[in-house]
Design an enzyme around this catalytic site. Structure first.
Site, mmCIF file in Angstrom:
data_model
loop_
_atom_site.group_PDB
_atom_site.id
_atom_site.type_symbol
_atom_site.label_atom_id
_atom_site.label_comp_id
_atom_site.label_asym_id
_atom_site.label_seq_id
_atom_site.Cartn_x
_atom_site.Cartn_y
_atom_site.Cartn_z
ATOM 1 C CE LYS A 189 -25.967 -28.760 39.342
ATOM 2 N NZ LYS A 189 -27.095 -29.574 39.854
ATOM 3 C CE LYS A 249 -32.978 -27.310 41.591
ATOM 4 N NZ LYS A 249 -31.879 -28.046 40.950
ATOM 5 C CB THR A 304 -28.461 -35.919 34.785
ATOM 6 O OG1 THR A 304 -29.120 -34.727 34.383
ATOM 7 C CG2 THR A 304 -27.926 -35.753 36.191
ATOM 8 C CG ASN A 316 -35.412 -39.358 33.342
ATOM 9 O OD1 ASN A 316 -35.480 -40.426 32.728
ATOM 10 N ND2 ASN A 316 -36.022 -38.270 32.968
HETATM 11 N N1 GLU Z 1 -32.302 -29.724 37.715
HETATM 12 C C1 GLU Z 1 -31.058 -30.041 37.099
HETATM 13 C C2 GLU Z 1 -29.926 -29.776 38.046
HETATM 14 O O1 GLU Z 1 -30.093 -29.729 39.247
HETATM 15 C C3 GLU Z 1 -30.888 -29.349 35.750
HETATM 16 C C4 GLU Z 1 -30.910 -27.874 35.753
HETATM 17 C C5 GLU Z 1 -30.919 -27.243 34.361
HETATM 18 O O2 GLU Z 1 -30.871 -27.969 33.389
HETATM 19 O O3 GLU Z 1 -30.986 -26.018 34.332
HETATM 20 O O4 GLU Z 1 -28.795 -29.693 37.631
#
Ligand code: GLU
Length: 432
Positions: free
Chosen positions: A94, A106, A190, A221
């Site tokens: 990503k 993560k 998001t 959210n």
């Molecule tokens: N948890 C979100 C994701 O899966 C955001 C991660 C972030 O902002 O670092 O993209």
């Protein structure tokens, strides 16, 4: 019923197919096959009744070639090392797809946060930072919110980091409350980023939002901000669901009123009517999550968990387009079935990057000590996700591949180029 594949095997399995279209060096392939670092700790938490509970927790840095690790922390009873590793892998892809100077990481804790009191939750959150203090930092690995974690939790975590460091490092964590150095626009990012990708796709296909119906699985959210902004754009949101079930109205739901209800009662179950068409009381019906997935709508939005569309239910999907806001909601076997049915999938690794893009802007703002208004954050996010989405769509038509493969190609090209620049394999093959 076929067993859903482990998210990690599924995620890695997709790479093999991409290597057929993209020239990836052997070095890079070998490095991408395994995570760089997997750390597990046990977090002891004093419970309100005086007992002690220990929660297993992980931080995985899948790859940090392009920059420090970046990725959220998830609190969920199903979290394990393999899931966190898959999510860290997706973060690496990503960040590269939207060209952020970050690698993929993560975190996760195996816990049901709904069973904890607020103080227990705070002790657990602070315990996470004590456990992983040595592997995170503004230049090492920057956590953020994910499933069941939010700005308040990020605030406790940033505070715990500052206490241990005896100095302020707001850039160690993103998704913080605005008063603690959070960025304007992070909470909506998001959902709004996902809508921007959909908008570009619809424009390219000459489709008008007013003509299209949408069902949204997952009304947290991301799902809510997407649905609310999508309704303002003219799309009709006919159904939304949470973990208990779905509400559905053929005429369309009033997304904001459903959200207000959900926040009051913590569930969608009790909703009897939608404020858009109050003339008929009880004008909404209640569906199961599975029924929502199979609705005859133009666009199905997946904003809940991984593995929601598998080879067991892919055949029953009637939507024309699937928008993946969750990470990994469609398994690769399901992808094949959807492809045969000509259902187009706009993939997670592009669609849900709005959150991490604004996390990047939060990190920049923390480091330069200058804070931007919401409009500037939002405009920069939409400009970036839009530019990268168009590049991915072009790649798909150039190579005649689906959008997921095109996005992986786009991101992997950046990661593997960086790996090759750092490596020495060129000396051995006479390349430099
Ligand atoms: N948890 C979100 C994701 O899966 C955001 C991660 C972030 O902002 O670092 O993209």
């Amino acid at each position: 019923m076929a067993q859903a594949p482990k998210a990690l095997d599924d995620a890695r399995g997709r790479l093999e197919a991409i290597y057929e279209h993209l020239d990836v060096s052997e070095d890079a392939q070998v490095r991408l096959a395994r995570p760089q670092r997997v750390v597990e700790v046990s977090i002891p938490v004093r419970m309100d009744d005086g007992s002690l509970q220990v929660f297993p927790a992980w931080r995985v840095q899948y790859d940090t070639t392009r920059g420090p690790g970046k990725g959220g922390i998830r609190f969920h009873p199903d979290v394990d090392a393999s899931e966190v590793t898959a999510l860290a892998f997706w973060m690496a892809i990503k960040c590269a797809v939207v060209d952020l100077p970050f690698g993929g990481a993560k975190g996760g804790v195996c816990v049901n946060p709904k069973e904890l009191s607020r103080l227990e939750l705070e002790r657990l959150s602070r315990g996470y930072i004590r456990g992983f203090y040595d592997c995170i930092g503004p230049d090492e690995d920057i956590p953020a919110p994910d499933m069941n974690t939010n700005a308040t939790i990020m605030g406790w975590m940033a505070d715990e980091y500052a206490k241990i460091a005896r100095a302020q490092y707001p850039a160690v964590i993103t998704g913080k409350p605005i008063g603690l150095g959070g960025s304007a626009g992070r909470v909506e990012a998001t959902g709004e980023g996902a809508l921007e990708v959909l908008k570009i796709y619809l424009e390219q296909q000459d489709k008008k939002p007013e003509d299209l119906t949408v069902a949204v699985q997952g009304f947290g959210n991301a799902g809510y901000y997407f649905a609310s902004a999508a309704q303002k754009l003219g799309l009709t949101i006919v159904a939304v669901s949470d973990s208990q079930g779905a509400v559905h109205s053929k005429k369309g739901l009033d997304v904001d009123s459903v959200w207000r209800h959900k926040n009051k009662t913590r569930e969608l179950k009790g909703i009897l009517y939608s404020e858009t068409s109050v003339d008929e009381e009880k004008n909404v019906d209640h569906l199961s999550n599975e029924e929502l997935l199979c609705l005859d709508v133009d666009i199905l939005v997946l904003a809940a968990l991984e593995n929601q569309i598998t080879e067991d239910n892919a055949d029953a999907i009637k939507a024309e387009v699937i928008l993946e806001i969750a990470n990994g909601p469609v398994t690769s076997n399901a992808d094949k079935i959807l492809g045969e049915k000509n259902i187009l999938v706009l993939p997670d690794v592009l669609v849900n990057t709005g959150g991490v893009i604004v996390s990047y802007y939060e990190w920049i703002q923390n480091r330069i000590g200058d804070y931007w208004p919401a409009e500037k954050v939002n405009e920069r996010m939409r400009e970036r996700i839009g530019r990268e989405a168009k590049a991915c769509f072009e790649l798909a038509s150039e190579h005649k591949v689906d959008y997921r493969s095109a996005c992986y190609m786009h991101g992997l090209k950046r990661i593997t180029e960086a790996m090759d620049h750092r490596g020495t394999h060129g000396y051995f093959i006479g390349d430099c």
